[in-house]
Design a protein around this motif. Sequence first.
Motif: not given
Length: 145
Positions: A31-46
Motif C-alpha cells: 500500500l505504501t509503495v503503490d498508493h503513497l509513492f506511486g500515486n500521492i508523491w507523484n501528483r502534480p501541483g507541489l
Amino acid sequence: MDELRRKGLEKMNEVYGWEMPNMEGDPYFDLTVDHLFGNIWNRPGLSMRDKRIMTLTAVTAVGNRDLAEIQINAALLNEELTEDELKEMAVFLTHYLGFPLGSALNGAVGTVISKRKKAAAKGAGEDKKANVEGALKMHSGKTND
C-alpha cells in the motif's frame, strides 16, 4: 512488476535517495509503495521541496525524530533544502508546535549534519545515503518498536 509498483519504487528511491528493495507480499509495504509513492508523491501541483517541507512539518508535529532524520538526510542529499534552511525550519516550527517538538527537530537537524560531515571526512559515502533500516521499519508499519 506492474507499472504502478515500478513508478512507486522509483519515487520512493527519489524521495529517500537510495534503492529501496521491492518487498512484495507485505500488505502495508504494498500500500505504501503503490498508493503513497506511486500515486500521492507523484501528483502534480507541489514540488518535491514543498512535499519535503510538509513531510518534515508533519513528522515534527507528531514528535517522530527518527522519521525527521530520514527526511532531513534525504532533503540534503537531493539538495531540496540547505542546512541553514533546515535550521530555520526548526526555529519557525518551534513557535507553532512548541519548544519540545521544535527542539527535537533542531536536534535532528544537528545530528544529521554532524553524521554527514563525519562520514564525508572519512570518505565513507554515508553522507550520500539515508537511514535504510529506519525507512524499511517505517514502511513496514513498525515505527514504534
